[in-house]
Design a protein around this motif. Structure first.
Motif: not given
Length: 199
Positions: A173-178, A183-186
């Motif tokens: 689910x990593x979004x390079x734009x956000x 990070x916070x979810x992980x």
């Protein structure tokens, strides 16, 4: 090593084209390592379990998977000693400490706007948190991350089912734009593991 004798005999060799790394531990050395992880040592704030070296930790993590070259009685007794020790608790505490340390790093990196470093720190925190979860469920191998996914497949724990683990591990689910969202979810998953895993 902080043992007597203080050296570990080692050799590398090839058999049928495959490399073998062979370590020669004495029974006395193994007894000394087990003495570092007694419940009494674990309860002591200055306990010797805090001084376990990489090689000593690796030895302890391998024992549950060892195969006997004799009648197996010595290995059976050694495994019984390991099972009654604080080995599991030591591995959990060490992994959780690492996860918490990297979680703190993430907070500081986000505050400084260094999201690239925060992504790496969050991934590392997650790896340590998963190692703690696995150790709590009897799967040891924090020194061998290459088998982490396999251990999670075996366990498929309710706290972090394999599919959920794999989604984070592969940063699905990593979004390079956000990046901060991932990070916070992980980190939230790491914190949940830290709160719910029993030492």
């Amino acid at each position: 090593m902080a043992l007597e004798p203080n050296t570990l005999q080692y050799e590398g060799t090839f058999v049928d084209g495959r490399r073998w790394d062979v370590e020669y531990w004495t029974a006395s050395q193994l007894d000394q390592v087990l003495a570092k992880i007694t419940p009494e040592q674990f309860a002591d704030e200055q306990g010797t379990w805090r001084t376990l070296s990489y090689h000593e930790t690796a030895l302890l993590e391998r024992l549950p998977y060892a195969a006997a070259a004799d009648d197996g009685q010595w290995l059976k007794r050694t495994r019984a000693s390991l099972a009654s020790s604080a080995h599991r608790s030591v591995l959990i505490v060490n992994s959780l400490k690492q996860a918490d340390s990297y979680t703190e790093d993430v907070a500081g990196q986000i505050a400084r706007g260094d999201l690239h470093s925060a992504v790496i720190a969050a991934r590392t925190a997650f790896s340590h948190a998963v190692d703690a979860l696995q150790a709590s469920l009897g799967q040891f191998g924090s020194l061998w991350p290459k088998w982490r996914a396999r251990r999670m497949q075996i366990l498929d724990p309710e706290l972090l089912p394999f599919d959920a683990y794999w989604a984070i591990e592969t940063m699905r689910s990593f979004d390079p734009d956000n990046p901060q969202k991932w990070i916070e979810e992980t980190i939230a998953v790491c914190q949940r593991i830290s709160m719910e895993v029993t030492v």
